[in-house]
Design an enzyme around this catalytic site. Structure first.
Site, PDB file in Angstrom:
ATOM      1  N   TYR A 174      -1.519  -0.405  10.345  1.00 16.47           N
ATOM      2  CA  TYR A 174      -1.720  -0.925   8.979  1.00 16.47           C
ATOM      3  C   TYR A 174      -0.552  -0.506   8.087  1.00 16.47           C
ATOM      4  O   TYR A 174       0.003  -1.340   7.344  1.00 16.47           O
ATOM      5  CB  TYR A 174      -3.044  -0.388   8.419  1.00 16.47           C
ATOM      6  CG  TYR A 174      -3.260  -0.626   6.943  1.00 16.47           C
ATOM      7  CD1 TYR A 174      -3.692  -1.862   6.472  1.00 16.47           C
ATOM      8  CD2 TYR A 174      -3.043   0.399   6.013  1.00 16.47           C
ATOM      9  CE1 TYR A 174      -3.907  -2.085   5.118  1.00 16.47           C
ATOM     10  CE2 TYR A 174      -3.257   0.186   4.660  1.00 16.47           C
ATOM     11  CZ  TYR A 174      -3.677  -1.054   4.212  1.00 16.47           C
ATOM     12  OH  TYR A 174      -3.882  -1.272   2.869  1.00 16.47           O
ATOM     13  N   SER A 216       0.865  -1.200   0.000  1.00 14.87           N
ATOM     14  CA  SER A 216       0.000   0.000   0.000  1.00 14.87           C
ATOM     15  C   SER A 216       0.891   1.235   0.000  1.00 14.87           C
ATOM     16  O   SER A 216       2.000   1.207   0.552  1.00 14.87           O
ATOM     17  CB  SER A 216      -0.872   0.009   1.253  1.00 14.87           C
ATOM     18  OG  SER A 216      -1.543   1.246   1.375  1.00 14.87           O
TER      19      SER A 216
HETATM   20  P1  NAP Z   1     -11.721  -5.503   0.486  1.00 15.69           P
HETATM   21  O1  NAP Z   1     -12.571  -4.914  -0.562  1.00 15.69           O
HETATM   22  O2  NAP Z   1     -12.032  -5.230   1.926  1.00 15.69           O
HETATM   23  O3  NAP Z   1     -11.648  -7.095   0.241  1.00 15.69           O
HETATM   24  C1  NAP Z   1     -10.888  -7.845   1.127  1.00 15.69           C
HETATM   25  C2  NAP Z   1     -10.788  -9.264   0.623  1.00 15.69           C
HETATM   26  O4  NAP Z   1      -9.889  -9.958   1.498  1.00 15.69           O
HETATM   27  C3  NAP Z   1     -12.094 -10.018   0.664  1.00 15.69           C
HETATM   28  O5  NAP Z   1     -12.087 -10.938  -0.385  1.00 15.69           O
HETATM   29  C4  NAP Z   1     -12.058 -10.713   2.011  1.00 15.69           C
HETATM   30  O6  NAP Z   1     -12.813 -11.916   2.060  1.00 15.69           O
HETATM   31  C5  NAP Z   1     -10.581 -11.033   2.100  1.00 15.69           C
HETATM   32  N1  NAP Z   1     -10.084 -11.188   3.461  1.00 15.69           N
HETATM   33  C6  NAP Z   1     -10.160 -10.314   4.493  1.00 15.69           C
HETATM   34  N2  NAP Z   1      -9.584 -10.834   5.588  1.00 15.69           N
HETATM   35  C7  NAP Z   1      -9.146 -12.065   5.231  1.00 15.69           C
HETATM   36  C8  NAP Z   1      -8.508 -13.104   5.922  1.00 15.69           C
HETATM   37  N3  NAP Z   1      -8.176 -13.003   7.213  1.00 15.69           N
HETATM   38  N4  NAP Z   1      -8.219 -14.250   5.241  1.00 15.69           N
HETATM   39  C9  NAP Z   1      -8.551 -14.399   3.931  1.00 15.69           C
HETATM   40  N5  NAP Z   1      -9.172 -13.431   3.232  1.00 15.69           N
HETATM   41  C10 NAP Z   1      -9.461 -12.297   3.879  1.00 15.69           C
HETATM   42  O7  NAP Z   1     -10.189  -5.062   0.313  1.00 15.69           O
HETATM   43  P2  NAP Z   1      -9.415  -4.406  -0.931  1.00 15.69           P
HETATM   44  O8  NAP Z   1      -9.572  -2.947  -0.843  1.00 15.69           O
HETATM   45  O9  NAP Z   1      -9.725  -5.124  -2.171  1.00 15.69           O
HETATM   46  O10 NAP Z   1      -7.906  -4.704  -0.482  1.00 15.69           O
HETATM   47  C11 NAP Z   1      -7.147  -5.784  -0.990  1.00 15.69           C
HETATM   48  C12 NAP Z   1      -5.699  -5.541  -0.636  1.00 15.69           C
HETATM   49  O11 NAP Z   1      -5.293  -4.291  -1.174  1.00 15.69           O
HETATM   50  C13 NAP Z   1      -5.430  -5.464   0.874  1.00 15.69           C
HETATM   51  O12 NAP Z   1      -4.188  -6.079   1.160  1.00 15.69           O
HETATM   52  C14 NAP Z   1      -5.336  -3.974   1.122  1.00 15.69           C
HETATM   53  O13 NAP Z   1      -4.547  -3.667   2.236  1.00 15.69           O
HETATM   54  C15 NAP Z   1      -4.694  -3.508  -0.169  1.00 15.69           C
HETATM   55  N6  NAP Z   1      -4.895  -2.087  -0.454  1.00 15.69           N
HETATM   56  C16 NAP Z   1      -6.145  -1.592  -0.685  1.00 15.69           C
HETATM   57  C17 NAP Z   1      -6.286  -0.228  -0.943  1.00 15.69           C
HETATM   58  C18 NAP Z   1      -7.636   0.414  -1.190  1.00 15.69           C
HETATM   59  O14 NAP Z   1      -7.717   1.649  -1.217  1.00 15.69           O
HETATM   60  N7  NAP Z   1      -8.673  -0.346  -1.412  1.00 15.69           N
HETATM   61  C19 NAP Z   1      -5.165   0.603  -0.938  1.00 15.69           C
HETATM   62  C20 NAP Z   1      -3.915   0.047  -0.715  1.00 15.69           C
HETATM   63  C21 NAP Z   1      -3.787  -1.298  -0.470  1.00 15.69           C
HETATM   64  P3  NAP Z   1     -14.391 -11.957   2.479  1.00 15.69           P
HETATM   65  O15 NAP Z   1     -15.137 -11.550   1.218  1.00 15.69           O
HETATM   66  O16 NAP Z   1     -14.644 -13.368   2.865  1.00 15.69           O
HETATM   67  O17 NAP Z   1     -14.559 -10.991   3.585  1.00 15.69           O
END
Ligand code: NAP
Length: 250
Positions: A159, A145
């Site tokens: 985080y 991130s």
């Molecule tokens: P999201 O929309 O909240 O989706 C999270 C996903 O991870 C879901 O599929 C969830 O499964 C799964 N998950 C959560 N906890 C888990 C666990 N303990 N074990 C296995 N699966 C788990 O998140 P996102 O925004 O797509 O983020 C994905 C990645 O990108 C993360 O690492 C996040 O830190 C990174 N990121 C995101 C952003 C942003 O702005 N969105 C920015 C920088 C980095 P369920 O559907 O079963 O809950």
């Protein structure tokens, strides 16, 4: 069909992970869609892939639990019989807090899921892909991130620190396995429109942040997926240890 490469995406049911799964399938990968609890969302991704003629399966497992990780990789072995790529995407944020307010329980959960889970998954992938272990090579992309650089003050420094660890994992592991046919890279997304912001108590965060982003807009999960698929493609054959910002200039 068995010659078709296999990709495991942790947290593949929603957000960035789901976009990676769908694009991977369109690019000819068979996909293992991991999820923690939302089976319906994971099945929806699998069904979309199958409807388009691809091959995918949903695998439940909490990457914050070592036994679940063991079972998830065993399920990949059983279902596909090979592994060519891992996307360490599953990750969590938490409610905005200052460091001087954070409990040990919060910190342990954050590090267990975001850091220990990613390192354990990487270890499983290397044991299957490294030529040192009899594998045919492969690639890993870790989802870091921009928080690793910015530090996320007054929101979630914990985080941000967990994502700093992901950057370091990427550099160290890439060098450890570079001569064994395994490439390891990372993406640092900026602010991307997904459910993660609501899960951290800030549902409007992506829209609210737009004026602070040089491109004046949040990113889409698809734009992160494009970068992930590039790093896993033959076109990136000489790239390892790289950390690519996908952040609209942020
Ligand atoms: P999201 O929309 O909240 O989706 C999270 C996903 O991870 C879901 O599929 C969830 O499964 C799964 N998950 C959560 N906890 C888990 C666990 N303990 N074990 C296995 N699966 C788990 O998140 P996102 O925004 O797509 O983020 C994905 C990645 O990108 C993360 O690492 C996040 O830190 C990174 N990121 C995101 C952003 C942003 O702005 N969105 C920015 C920088 C980095 P369920 O559907 O079963 O809950």
């Amino acid at each position: 069909m068995t010659d078709t490469p296999v990709m495991l995406v942790t947290g593949g049911s929603r957000g960035i992970g789901a976009a990676v799964c769908l694009l991977a399938a369109r690019n000819g990968w068979r996909v293992a869609v991991n999820y923690a609890s939302n089976a319906q969302a994971a099945e929806a991704v699998v069904e979309k892939i199958k409807a388009a003629g691809g091959d995918a399966t949903a695998i439940k497992g909490d990457v914050g639990n070592a036994a679940d990780i063991d079972a998830m990789f065993a399920a990949v072995d059983r279902h596909f019989g090979r592994l060519d790529a891992l996307v360490n995407n599953a990750g969590i944020v938490d409610m905005p807090q200052r460091v001087d307010e954070m409990s040990v329980e919060r910190l342990e959960r954050m590090m267990r899921i975001n850091v220990t889970g990613s390192i354990l998954c990487a270890g499983h992938a290397v044991r299957r892909m490294s030529t040192k272990h009899g594998g045919k090579g492969g690639a890993i992309v870790n989802i870091s991130s921009m928080a690793a650089i910015i530090g996320s003050p007054a929101q979630y420094v914990d985080y941000a620190a967990s994502k700093g660890a992901i950057d370091t994992l990427t550099v160290g592991l890439s060098r450890e396995v570079a001569a064994e046919g395994v490439r390891v890279n990372a993406i640092r997304p900026g602010v991307i429109e997904t459910d993660i912001h609501a899960s951290g108590g800030l549902p409007d965060r992506a829209r609210d942040m737009a004026p602070n982003i040089p491109m004046q807009r949040p990113g889409q999960a698809q734009e992160v997926a494009d970068a992930v698929l590039y790093l896993l493609s033959p076109g990136a054959s000489y790239i390892t240890g790289a950390i690519l910002n996908v952040s609209g200039g942020r």
